[in-house]
Each structure stands twice: as structure tokens, then as C-alpha cells.
Motif scaffolding. Structure first.
Motif, short mmCIF file in Angstrom:
data_model
loop_
_atom_site.label_atom_id
_atom_site.label_comp_id
_atom_site.label_asym_id
_atom_site.label_seq_id
_atom_site.Cartn_x
_atom_site.Cartn_y
_atom_site.Cartn_z
N ASN A 92 0.74 -1.22 -0.15
CA ASN A 92 0.09 -0.05 0.25
C ASN A 92 0.84 1.08 0.01
O ASN A 92 2.12 1.12 0.52
N LEU A 142 -4.86 1.97 -1.13
CA LEU A 142 -4.72 0.29 -1.09
C LEU A 142 -4.20 -0.11 -2.30
O LEU A 142 -4.83 0.28 -3.46
N THR A 168 -9.98 2.45 -2.67
CA THR A 168 -9.98 2.38 -1.15
C THR A 168 -8.99 3.28 -0.62
O THR A 168 -7.66 2.79 -1.13
N ASP A 227 -7.48 3.66 3.23
CA ASP A 227 -7.60 3.24 4.65
C ASP A 227 -6.85 4.33 5.50
O ASP A 227 -5.80 4.83 5.10
N GLU A 259 -5.12 5.02 9.35
CA GLU A 259 -4.51 4.29 10.45
C GLU A 259 -4.16 5.35 11.23
O GLU A 259 -3.61 6.34 11.01
N GLU A 272 -5.79 0.22 11.77
CA GLU A 272 -6.87 0.61 10.89
C GLU A 272 -8.00 1.01 11.56
O GLU A 272 -8.59 0.31 12.22
N SER A 328 -10.38 3.15 9.62
CA SER A 328 -11.55 3.71 8.71
C SER A 328 -11.01 3.04 7.33
O SER A 328 -9.78 2.91 7.03
N SER A 329 -12.02 2.75 6.59
CA SER A 329 -11.68 2.34 5.12
C SER A 329 -12.67 3.20 4.42
O SER A 329 -13.93 2.94 4.52
N SER A 344 -14.33 3.99 0.39
CA SER A 344 -14.20 3.30 -0.66
C SER A 344 -15.40 3.75 -1.59
O SER A 344 -16.28 4.15 -1.16
#
Length: 427
Positions: free
Chosen positions: A124, A324, A336, A338, A340, A351, A353-354, A356
Motif C-alpha cells: 500500500n 490500497l 479504497t 485506509d 490508520e 486501521e 477507517s476504510s 471506498s
RNA sequence: GGAGAGAUGGCAGAGUGGUCGAUUGCGGCGGUCUUGAAAACCGUUGACCCUCACGGGUCCGGGGGUUCGAAUCCCUCUCUCUCCGCCA
């Protein structure tokens, strides 16, 4: 599900794009096109036969009315025969469609042009890092010890009552949970999101609509007696609200926010990944979901990323944003990011939140469409992001802000917690 | 949980075996009229599949069946409403 029109338009491109997700889709794509050809031809033949039977049935009706019974009876037999042929074709059509569907459903979404290739999380790309990493005292504790010291969370009670991964939050810990939920909801509402409280159980169609089924069947808790699933995220009910709808262009974008408990079986996890709050079977999350016009969806994705970054800044947590790579992206996603946070005592990034853009992948599965300017229906785009998932935020807050016999609460949260510092429990 | 009623186009609401994809009203869109608007009048107004097109096919909650022919008859599932019971 990738629309079949996309595949037919440019099969080579689809195959190429999927290599970014480390998928060799060549044989699947060829199979899809071949099956679709059969489907079309079968449909054409069946329609021809049905048109004939329709006409015959009308003729028979007219003959009966005018008393020509023998002629009508003769036609009846003919029509029965035609009907049987049509029936055979219908069966073939259904079989073809089932086969086609089963191949299509297994193809992951096409990654956006900006998705880097790569095999795992190690590939990533860090696109941003912000906030100051705190320097802790030598006696600093990981959050599970802090939680015990201040009597905020009991993992043991949860294990007794339910099982590992189902903690109890208590006292100031419970209050902190409630504070975070309200803070996240209020921030989202201020950003123009509409608050929704969804059901926590969903049916099979909904699981299929957002792509959890059939891909991730084993990751959800299943209530067999009623054939319902516990939601792994509010994304599922809140997006499925719009399943099988044709919206107006003026309805878009739709911006919803929902707080919910989330349930994940997390089969196969172990070790330090699951220690304390790092990975739970039940956790709290505030989720933002948007339904967008395809022409706007990437601009909207940017606003969602800004929103999440703003939350972390207000919580005074050091964070980084990752783009990602193909190998680490979910089945359904086109792009997406992410988020962290730095968990200072564990000295690791967690992590939280993600965010997308699914483009039309979910919309195609759930037939979520809108009427564009020319009055044509087309698939909408769906997007979502955690804003935010609580447990790891709590972990980082506790670890990063520990000050011996108290834990500092960031300013933005104080109106919600009602206390500025977490203090030792009164004995 | 028990008893009954129902599910038709954006909404309301007809239609109980034959040119019904579906009468009608409202809403929406276009037009006539008007300085503009309203009213009135005229027209138009669902989704999906096959087809360059013409055109054809499917869909009256979901699935199955009867029939030459089904929105209409039968079976089944789901959901909604009413009454009773239980209950946060």
C-alpha cells in the motif's frame, strides 16, 4: 458485479484491469461472452415462438366466438406443440442465465486507474501522514492494561457472558463510547449527512446486494432459524435501502450516516492482532454512505476522505492515509483509502477507517439506478467509509494520552464525555 | 401465537378466463390560451430483454401450476392491514 455491457465493450481492458487485483480472469471473461451469446440467441428463438403462440391464442378466441369449433380445436393442438418447444427454450435460457450469473458474481470489481499493483498490505502507498507521535514515559501501558487500571472495559466479563471479543464497557469507559458515537454523528450531520438507525439483522438479498454474499459468507453471524445475518457494518442495511429503486437525478447525492453495532466472526485471527480492542467480534462504528451520480463520485470520495481526516485531527490523533494496492483491496471496491492511527504504546498503526468508491459494482447487484438528463436509467455509484470505528480509536486515545494516574481527553470530546481526564476509580 | 382481509403503473383506484401493459382520477412532462401565472382544453407519461432499425418478448407482491389463452382460477412463500392473545 461488473455490468456485462462493460465486459462486452472491452474484454481485454477488463482482463488487464483485474490483473491489478492479481486475478487471471481471461477464461472467465471468455466464458461470460460465450454464455451471453447463447443467452441472446436462445432468447431470440424463444421470443419468436412465444409471438406465434400469442397470435394463435388470439385466433382461437376469435374462432370460438364465431362458432368454428373444429378449426379452433385443430389450432389448439398446434399451439400446445409450440408451447412445449418454447418451454424447452425457456429452460435452456434459465440454465444459461444461472451459469452466467454464477461466473459474473465471482469477478471482483475493476480497480480504478490510480490503484497501485501489489500483493499485500506491504504494498500500500502512504499518501499522507499527519499529527504528532507522542513520546511516552517508560512505564507507559498498552490500552488493555489502562482499561483495567481505570476500570473502563472488562474483557473477562465479556468472555464469561458471551465469549472472547465481546467486551463490556463500564463507567467512564462506557461514557467514552457514548461520547465518541455522538461526536461522530454530530460531525457527520454538520457535514450534511442524514442520520439513519438501521436494523442490525439483514436478509440474504441484502447481503448479496452489497457483496458480502456469497463472497464472505463465513465472516457473518448467521441466524439459521430465520435465515438472517448480523450486520458486519451499517453499510449493508443503509445501502440496501436503495435496492431496486430508480432515483431521480435531483435526488443525488444521497448522504446518510448511521451508527450501529457491527458483528464479525473474524475466523482465523490470532495473536497480538486480537489483543485488547484490536479486533473484536462486536464493535461500534459510525458509517457514512453516499449514493452518487457517476460523474461526481470521485469528487465525493475526496470529500469523504477529508471528513474522516478532520475527525482524526479533532481527536488529536496521529494518522496516516494509505492508498490500497490491488492485492489488499476488497472484492467490491474500485478505489479504497485506509486510515490508520498510531497506537503509541503498542507502537503500531491501527486501521480505523476504510473509505471506498464501489462505482456501479454494488448498484449493479442491487439494481440501484437513477434517471439521467436524457431520461435514461443508468446505474448509480455507491460509496462508504467508516467515520469512525470506535475500538481502535479508544485504544489509541488511551495509549497516546496516558499521564500516569489520569488519561487526557482531547478538547473536541470533552463536551461529550463530561470529564476532561479519565481518573482512577474510587475504591 | 390464533382468526380474518388484502397486495394492480409515481400515488389513488377499476378490472373475476380472450386484442388488458391494463378503464379512470391525481401528480409529472409538452402544447394551446395569457404580458406572466392560474384555470380550462389538447397531447404525453413504467421497467427489463432481443434487434442497427422495423418490430418482438417478459413483467399486475415472489415462486410454481391449470388452460389454446390468466391481473383474473389453483398451490405456496413473503409482506401489509383489522381483531384477539402476549409484551419492551
Amino acid at each position: 458485479m461488473i455490468p456485462i455491457s462493460t465486459i462486452r465493450e472491452n474484454p481485454e481492458k477488463v482482463i488487464n484491469r483485474l490483473t491489478i487485483k492479481n486475478i487471471d480472469a481471461k477464461s472467465a471473461i471468455l466464458q461470460i461472452i460465450a454464455l451471453d451469446d447463447v443467452r441472446k440467441e436462445t432468447q431470440r428463438n424463444m421470443d419468436d415462438l412465444l409471438a406465434q403462440t400469442n397470435n394463435l391464442a388470439k385466433e382461437i378466441g376469435i374462432l370460438f366466438k364465431s362458432g368454428k369449433k373444429e378449426e379452433a380445436d385443430a389450432l389448439k393442438q398446434k399451439n400446445t406443440d409450440l408451447k412445449e418447444q418454447a418451454k424447452a427454450l425457456e429452460q435452456k435460457l434459465e440454465e444459461t442465465q444461472t451459469k452466467l450469473q454464477s461466473v459474473l458474481v465471482q469477478l471482483p470489481n475493476l480497480p480504478h486507474e490510480s490503484v497501485p499493483s501489489g500483493k499485500s498490505a506491504a504494498d500500500n502507498i502512504i499518501v499522507k501522514q499527519a499529527g504528532e507521535m507522542p513520546v511516552l514515559q517508560p512505564d507507559a501501558m498498552p490500552h488493555w492494561d489502562i482499561a483495567t487500571k481505570f476500570d473502563l472495559i472488562s474483557f473477562d466479563m465479556g468472555s464469561k457472558v458471551t465469549g472472547a471479543g465481546f467486551p463490556f464497557y463500564k463507567g467512564q469507559g462506557a461514557r467514552l463510547q457514548r461520547a465518541l458515537i455522538n461526536f461522530f454523528l454530530d460531525e457527520a450531520i454538520a457535514a450534511g449527512y442524514h442520520e439513519i438507525q438501521p436494523p442490525l439483522l439483514i436478509n440474504e438479498d441484502s447481503g448479496y446486494g452489497t457483496g458480502q454474499l456469497p463472497d464472505k459468507e463465513g465472516q457473518m453471524y448467521h441466524i439459521g432459524i430465520d435465515n438472517l445475518y448480523l450486520i458486519p457494518t451499517a453499510e449493508v442495511p443503509v445501502t440496501n435501502l436503495y435496492r431496486n429503486l430508480i432515483l431521480q437525478k435531483s435526488d443525488l447525492p444521497i448522504k446518510n450516516v448511521a451508527y450501529s453495532n457491527c458483528f464479525r466472526r473474524e475466523a482465523g485471527s490470532y495473536g497480538k492482532d486480537v489483543r485488547g480492542l484490536n479486533r473484536l467480534h462486536q464493535f461500534d462504528k459510525v458509517e457514512i454512505v453516499q449514493i452518487a451520480n457517476p460523474s461526481d463520485s470521485y469528487a465525493i470520495l475526496d470529500t469523504m476522505i477529508e471528513h474522516v481526516a478532520g475527525l482524526l485531527a479533532k481527536l488529536e490523533l496521529p494518522y496516516r492515509i494509505l492508498r490500497l494496492c490491488g492485492g489488499d483491496m476488497s472484492f467490491t471496491s474500485a478505489l479504497t483509502f485506509d486510515f490508520e492511527v498510531w497506537s503509541a504504546a503498542q507502537e503500531r498503526w491501527l486501521e480505523v477507517s476504510s473509505v471506498s468508491n464501489f462505482e456501479n459494482f454494488q448498484a449493479n447487484r442491487m439494481k440501484l439506478r437513477f434517471k439521467d438528463d436524457s431520461g435514461k436509467t443508468q446505474l448509480a455509484h455507491t460509496l462508504n467509509g467508516s467515520a469512525l470505528a470506535l475500538p481502535r480509536i479508544v485504544a489509541a486515545l488511551l495509549e497516546n494520552n496516558q499521564q500516569g494516574d489520569q488519561v487526557r481527553i482531547p478538547h473536541a470530546l470533552r463536551a461529550y464525555t463530561g470529564y476532561d481526564y479519565i481518573s482512577l476509580p474510587k475504591v
